[in-house]
Design an enzyme around this catalytic site. Sequence first.
Site, PDB file in Angstrom:
ATOM      1  N   GLU A   1     -17.048  29.565  33.652  1.00 39.45           N
ATOM      2  CA  GLU A   1     -17.491  28.744  32.532  1.00 39.45           C
ATOM      3  C   GLU A   1     -18.416  29.561  31.634  1.00 39.45           C
ATOM      4  OE1 GLU A   1     -16.783  24.400  33.211  1.00 39.45           O
ATOM      5  OE2 GLU A   1     -18.880  24.766  33.613  1.00 39.45           O
TER       6      GLU A   1
ATOM      7  N   SER B   1     -14.877  23.842  26.622  1.00 39.35           N
ATOM      8  CA  SER B   1     -14.166  23.262  25.477  1.00 39.35           C
ATOM      9  C   SER B   1     -12.642  23.219  25.671  1.00 39.35           C
ATOM     10  CB  SER B   1     -14.548  23.988  24.181  1.00 39.35           C
ATOM     11  OG  SER B   1     -15.934  23.843  23.942  1.00 39.35           O
TER      12      SER B   1
ATOM     13  N   ASN C   1     -15.620  16.631  34.392  1.00 40.58           N
ATOM     14  CA  ASN C   1     -17.072  16.568  34.612  1.00 40.58           C
ATOM     15  C   ASN C   1     -17.649  15.635  33.542  1.00 40.58           C
ATOM     16  OD1 ASN C   1     -19.800  16.976  34.932  1.00 40.58           O
ATOM     17  ND2 ASN C   1     -19.797  19.091  34.166  1.00 40.58           N
TER      18      ASN C   1
ATOM     19  N   LYS D   1     -20.600  14.553  33.267  1.00 38.78           N
ATOM     20  CA  LYS D   1     -22.026  14.807  32.953  1.00 38.78           C
ATOM     21  C   LYS D   1     -22.790  13.478  32.920  1.00 38.78           C
ATOM     22  CE  LYS D   1     -20.528  18.822  30.435  1.00 38.78           C
ATOM     23  NZ  LYS D   1     -20.880  19.920  29.592  1.00 38.78           N
TER      24      LYS D   1
ATOM     25  N   HIS E   1     -23.633  24.619  37.967  1.00 42.88           N
ATOM     26  CA  HIS E   1     -23.203  24.444  36.573  1.00 42.88           C
ATOM     27  C   HIS E   1     -24.265  25.060  35.669  1.00 42.88           C
ATOM     28  CE1 HIS E   1     -22.113  22.547  32.790  1.00 42.88           C
ATOM     29  NE2 HIS E   1     -20.930  22.313  33.330  1.00 42.88           N
TER      30      HIS E   1
ATOM     31  N   GLU F   1     -25.590  24.046  33.119  1.00 47.08           N
ATOM     32  CA  GLU F   1     -26.625  23.088  32.688  1.00 47.08           C
ATOM     33  C   GLU F   1     -27.662  22.863  33.789  1.00 47.08           C
ATOM     34  OE1 GLU F   1     -23.932  20.065  31.287  1.00 47.08           O
ATOM     35  OE2 GLU F   1     -23.434  21.299  29.561  1.00 47.08           O
TER      36      GLU F   1
ATOM     37  N   GLY G   1     -19.358  22.729  25.657  1.00 45.89           N
ATOM     38  CA  GLY G   1     -19.826  21.684  24.745  1.00 45.89           C
ATOM     39  C   GLY G   1     -20.010  22.161  23.320  1.00 45.89           C
TER      40      GLY G   1
END
Length: 263
Positions: A180, A226, A9, A11, A95, A97, A186
């Site tokens: 996740e 991560s 991904n 991003k 996701h 985010e 991140g």
Amino acid sequence: MRKKLVVGNWKMNMTRAQAKAAVESLVQLVDPKTEVEVAICPPFLSIESVVTVFSGTPFQVGAQDVFWMPSGAFTGCVSTSMLADAGCELCIVGHSETRGRFGKLEVPATTVAYFAESDETVNLKIKALLAQSIRPILCVGETLEERNEGRTDEVIAAQLKGAFVGITAADYKAGVVAYEPVWAIGTGKTCDNAEANRVCGFIREQLRAILDASTADSIRILYGGSVKPSNAKDLFAQPEIDGGLVGGASLDPKDFSEVIQGA
Ligand code: PEP
């Protein structure tokens, strides 16, 4: 046995030229006969560049998000037919985010409502993707606060229930789910192998009840948060973890090829 799947991904990273260079390196580094299924989800504008380089290889391209309506007055949105036309076979949905749940907040806390995906929009997106034969990668996971309150399983069960309203086992046979934990995305903090395995097993149990047992046993459940060359092998060796959704480490072709090697 479920085939391992590793998805990068990217991003909001990579211009078209950078994307082209990165995947040109990747195809040199990863054996096309690998037993692992590999995909990259670039930003919308680089999808075409990556599709061109991957053409004739087994590597696939996905998108990071989609809108559920087929066309119309939806400024800034991209439809499932546009993704299919561009060559996307997969698409990330829900996701953390896009849900506005950040492990590491890089925007002011007051603007987080901009990223406001809900279980209802996730469900609409999944239905639209399945109708276009694009495989959804549904992301679920808890924040640090929810984990500390002992609510991990409850939060994930609710996200799964909301995402699958009106979706049958036959519909989701080729779909993917990613666990996740928001606090691991991140941040450099990885979920402990045994706990990541436990939660992926919990997700499979929920899928057995929501869909059916044989579909739940065939769906790939990825771990994301991560993942890097140093931890990929141990994470992917867990029986309930069928591969990874990889952010930061997918930006460097060498690191990403080592993560794939770990699978
Ligand atoms: C992700 O974006 O889904 C992700 C897991 O990111 P990272 O690997 O950087 O934590």
